[in-house]
Every structure is written in C-alpha cells, then in structure tokens.
Design a protein around this motif. Structure first.
Motif, PDB file in Angstrom:
ATOM      1  N   ALA A   1      39.713  55.225  41.632  1.00  0.00           N
ATOM      2  CA  ALA A   1      40.772  54.506  40.919  1.00  0.00           C
ATOM      3  C   ALA A   1      40.291  54.121  39.520  1.00  0.00           C
ATOM      4  N   PRO A   2      41.122  54.357  38.520  1.00  0.00           N
ATOM      5  CA  PRO A   2      40.730  53.920  37.172  1.00  0.00           C
ATOM      6  C   PRO A   2      40.639  52.396  37.123  1.00  0.00           C
ATOM      7  N   ASP A   3      39.648  51.914  36.417  1.00  0.00           N
ATOM      8  CA  ASP A   3      39.458  50.462  36.244  1.00  0.00           C
ATOM      9  C   ASP A   3      39.327  49.735  37.583  1.00  0.00           C
ATOM     10  N   ARG A   4      38.667  50.387  38.549  1.00  0.00           N
ATOM     11  CA  ARG A   4      38.535  49.815  39.884  1.00  0.00           C
ATOM     12  C   ARG A   4      37.979  48.395  39.840  1.00  0.00           C
TER      13      ARG A   4
ATOM     14  N   ALA B   1      39.912  48.419  49.400  1.00  0.00           N
ATOM     15  CA  ALA B   1      40.694  49.425  50.108  1.00  0.00           C
ATOM     16  C   ALA B   1      41.837  49.930  49.233  1.00  0.00           C
ATOM     17  N   LYS B   2      42.399  49.052  48.445  1.00  0.00           N
ATOM     18  CA  LYS B   2      43.525  49.399  47.576  1.00  0.00           C
ATOM     19  C   LYS B   2      43.073  50.258  46.399  1.00  0.00           C
TER      20      LYS B   2
ATOM     21  N   TYR C   1      36.631  51.324  53.028  1.00  0.00           N
ATOM     22  CA  TYR C   1      36.408  51.243  51.585  1.00  0.00           C
ATOM     23  C   TYR C   1      34.961  51.520  51.207  1.00  0.00           C
ATOM     24  N   LEU C   2      34.069  51.666  52.188  1.00  0.00           N
ATOM     25  CA  LEU C   2      32.687  52.031  51.904  1.00  0.00           C
ATOM     26  C   LEU C   2      32.415  53.499  52.160  1.00  0.00           C
TER      27      LEU C   2
ATOM     28  N   LYS D   1      38.022  38.302  51.929  1.00  0.00           N
ATOM     29  CA  LYS D   1      39.162  39.056  52.459  1.00  0.00           C
ATOM     30  C   LYS D   1      39.926  39.731  51.326  1.00  0.00           C
ATOM     31  N   VAL D   2      40.194  39.001  50.257  1.00  0.00           N
ATOM     32  CA  VAL D   2      40.893  39.586  49.107  1.00  0.00           C
ATOM     33  C   VAL D   2      40.053  40.709  48.507  1.00  0.00           C
TER      34      VAL D   2
END
Length: 91
Positions: free
Chosen positions: A24-27, A18-19, A87-88, A11-12
């Motif tokens: 995003a840099p350093d995803r 998603a966040k 997120y995919l 879940k996290v």
C-alpha cells in the motif's frame, strides 16, 4: 516519541496493518494516522519491528516460552495457535 501502547491502540494498529498491506502506498503514514494519539511513523515502524520479533520468537520457541511476557508480547499480535497474523505474512 510515544513508546507506551494501550490495548486499544494495538487493536487499531493491527487492523490498520491488515487494511494497508506491505504494498500500500504511504502504508506507515496511514497506520500512524489511524492509530492517532500522537503516534509517529517512526513509532509504528518500531512497534511493527517489535511485533515481528515477538511473532518470530513464538514460532521459534513455541507459544508458551516467549521471553517478552512482561512486555505483553501476545497483545501485540502474538498468536497462541502458531499461525502468523495475516498482516505479517509475506513481509
């Protein structure tokens, strides 16, 4: 490398994906940090690749015929309604 994932970690992981979208840099560092519990960048990248594979299988074979049921495919983000988790998308 820690290979076992709990429901809570999943879940996290999904929330972090998603966040921190693909741009995003350093995803991956951020996702690994949020999941915690000793998960490395390589752990989260591998887990993401497995999630993508599971979702692709669901889309190819249908929701009920995934061969990864014993691995908990749907707990890694598989959707029974045929929709890719946000997120995919565009990965």
């Amino acid at each position: 490398m820690s290979s076992s994932w709990t429901f809570k970690q999943n879940k996290v992981f999904e929330d972090a994906l998603a966040k921190y979208d693909k741009d995003a840099p350093d995803r991956w560092q951020n996702v690994a940090r949020e999941v915690g519990d000793g998960k490395s960048v390589e752990d989260v990248k591998k887990h993401f690749a497995e999630l993508e594979k599971d979702v692709d299988e669901i889309h190819t074979n249908g929701a009920g015929s995934s061969s990864n049921n014993t691995k908990g495919g749907s707990s890694r983000g598989g959707s029974s309604d045929g929709q890719r988790p946000r997120y995919l998308k565009s990965q």
